[in-house]
Write a protein that holds these residues in place. Structure first.
Motif, PDB file in Angstrom:
ATOM      1  N   SER A  46       7.693 -13.895  -6.263  1.00 19.27           N
ATOM      2  CA  SER A  46       7.829 -13.130  -7.503  1.00 19.27           C
ATOM      3  C   SER A  46       8.060 -14.044  -8.697  1.00 19.27           C
ATOM      4  O   SER A  46       7.396 -13.925  -9.733  1.00 19.27           O
ATOM      5  CB  SER A  46       8.982 -12.132  -7.357  1.00 19.27           C
ATOM      6  OG  SER A  46       9.093 -11.336  -8.516  1.00 19.27           O
ATOM      7  N   TYR A  66       3.035  -4.053 -10.532  1.00 18.82           N
ATOM      8  CA  TYR A  66       3.346  -3.374  -9.267  1.00 18.82           C
ATOM      9  C   TYR A  66       3.757  -4.364  -8.183  1.00 18.82           C
ATOM     10  O   TYR A  66       4.626  -4.056  -7.357  1.00 18.82           O
ATOM     11  CB  TYR A  66       2.184  -2.486  -8.807  1.00 18.82           C
ATOM     12  CG  TYR A  66       2.182  -1.163  -9.524  1.00 18.82           C
ATOM     13  CD1 TYR A  66       3.155  -0.201  -9.243  1.00 18.82           C
ATOM     14  CD2 TYR A  66       1.254  -0.882 -10.510  1.00 18.82           C
ATOM     15  CE1 TYR A  66       3.185   1.006  -9.914  1.00 18.82           C
ATOM     16  CE2 TYR A  66       1.270   0.328 -11.189  1.00 18.82           C
ATOM     17  CZ  TYR A  66       2.239   1.265 -10.882  1.00 18.82           C
ATOM     18  OH  TYR A  66       2.272   2.470 -11.556  1.00 18.82           O
ATOM     19  N   ILE A  67       3.178  -5.546  -8.170  1.00 20.25           N
ATOM     20  CA  ILE A  67       3.619  -6.569  -7.207  1.00 20.25           C
ATOM     21  C   ILE A  67       5.039  -7.006  -7.550  1.00 20.25           C
ATOM     22  O   ILE A  67       5.885  -7.168  -6.663  1.00 20.25           O
ATOM     23  CB  ILE A  67       2.647  -7.764  -7.185  1.00 20.25           C
ATOM     24  CG1 ILE A  67       1.322  -7.340  -6.566  1.00 20.25           C
ATOM     25  CG2 ILE A  67       3.243  -8.932  -6.402  1.00 20.25           C
ATOM     26  CD1 ILE A  67       0.211  -8.365  -6.709  1.00 20.25           C
ATOM     27  N   ALA A 101       7.317  -4.263  -6.349  1.00 17.61           N
ATOM     28  CA  ALA A 101       7.482  -4.298  -4.885  1.00 17.61           C
ATOM     29  C   ALA A 101       8.416  -5.437  -4.475  1.00 17.61           C
ATOM     30  O   ALA A 101       9.296  -5.247  -3.620  1.00 17.61           O
ATOM     31  CB  ALA A 101       6.124  -4.449  -4.205  1.00 17.61           C
ATOM     32  N   CYS A 102       8.234  -6.598  -5.073  1.00 18.85           N
ATOM     33  CA  CYS A 102       9.111  -7.736  -4.765  1.00 18.85           C
ATOM     34  C   CYS A 102      10.556  -7.436  -5.156  1.00 18.85           C
ATOM     35  O   CYS A 102      11.488  -7.753  -4.412  1.00 18.85           O
ATOM     36  CB  CYS A 102       8.627  -8.999  -5.465  1.00 18.85           C
ATOM     37  SG  CYS A 102       7.105  -9.692  -4.794  1.00 18.85           S
ATOM     38  N   LEU A 113      12.016  -5.061  -2.566  1.00 20.33           N
ATOM     39  CA  LEU A 113      12.300  -5.758  -1.302  1.00 20.33           C
ATOM     40  C   LEU A 113      13.487  -6.699  -1.439  1.00 20.33           C
ATOM     41  O   LEU A 113      14.340  -6.760  -0.546  1.00 20.33           O
ATOM     42  CB  LEU A 113      11.063  -6.509  -0.821  1.00 20.33           C
ATOM     43  CG  LEU A 113       9.898  -5.625  -0.364  1.00 20.33           C
ATOM     44  CD1 LEU A 113       8.645  -6.467  -0.126  1.00 20.33           C
ATOM     45  CD2 LEU A 113      10.271  -4.829   0.875  1.00 20.33           C
TER      46      LEU A 113
END
Length: 186
Positions: free
Chosen positions: A20, A57-58, A61-62, A65
């Motif tokens: 990220s 969006y990545i 998500a990172c 998580l």
């Protein structure tokens, strides 16, 4: 699952956080400047409009998580002050990433498309980087109140999006420092 995280959890946390942060560094400080100086203004906008939704969006998500892994192994009742700070940073990154992914990115792109339509009517937008056409854009702003309003809207959303992105980058950077200082655990 609370307690000492296993090796797999440690590796996952480190990989996700570094992925990220590295992506944020690349998109924020390198790719935009290279594209801006190398392609036409409207092409730059097109590339950014396709790239940024995936990027946000990545990042989201990172952030999810990272927060999840950290929260599982650090029960709220047992958090040290440093761990509470790190948990807060992960949460801030999650919220700001969601804001960028769900609202700011789309609003910025929508304003950009409308601005570009007006610019195309005036045969603008094919310049690369800072060009001699800056005067033409200034005249368009002065002459066309619709364009001026669109430009203000675009820069408002773009500025908010940039601030959110920069804050996430800083949060992830601080979390990486915290992780590096405690390599024996998450």
């Amino acid at each position: 699952m609370e307690g000492e995280p296993g090796s797999m959890a440690k590796v996952a946390q480190l990989l996700i956080l570094s992925l990220s942060w590295g992506m944020q560094i690349w998109v924020t400080f390198i790719s935009g400047f290279v594209l801006y100086r190398g392609v036409a203004r409207h092409t730059f906008g097109l590339v950014q409009s396709k790239l940024f939704p995936f990027y946000f969006y990545i990042t989201l998500a990172c952030a999810f998580l990272n927060l999840s892994i950290f929260a599982v192994y650090h029960p709220r009742e047992q958090l040290t002050q440093g761990e509470a700070g790190q948990l807060s940073l992960f949460f801030v990154c999650l919220v700001l990433s969601a804001l960028n992914a769900q609202w700011l990115s789309g609003s910025t792109t929508e304003a950009m498309w409308k601005m570009q339509a007006v610019e195309k009517e005036h045969r603008l937008g094919q310049e690369v980087g800072l060009s001699s056409s800056q005067g033409a854009y200034k005249q368009l702003r002065e002459k066309d109140p619709k364009y001026r309003a669109l430009r203000q809207k675009f820069f408002r959303y773009h500025g908010l999006s940039s601030l959110c992105n920069l804050a996430c980058l800083i949060c992830n950077g601080v979390c990486l420092v915290c992780l590096a200082l405690r390599l024996d655990s998450l």
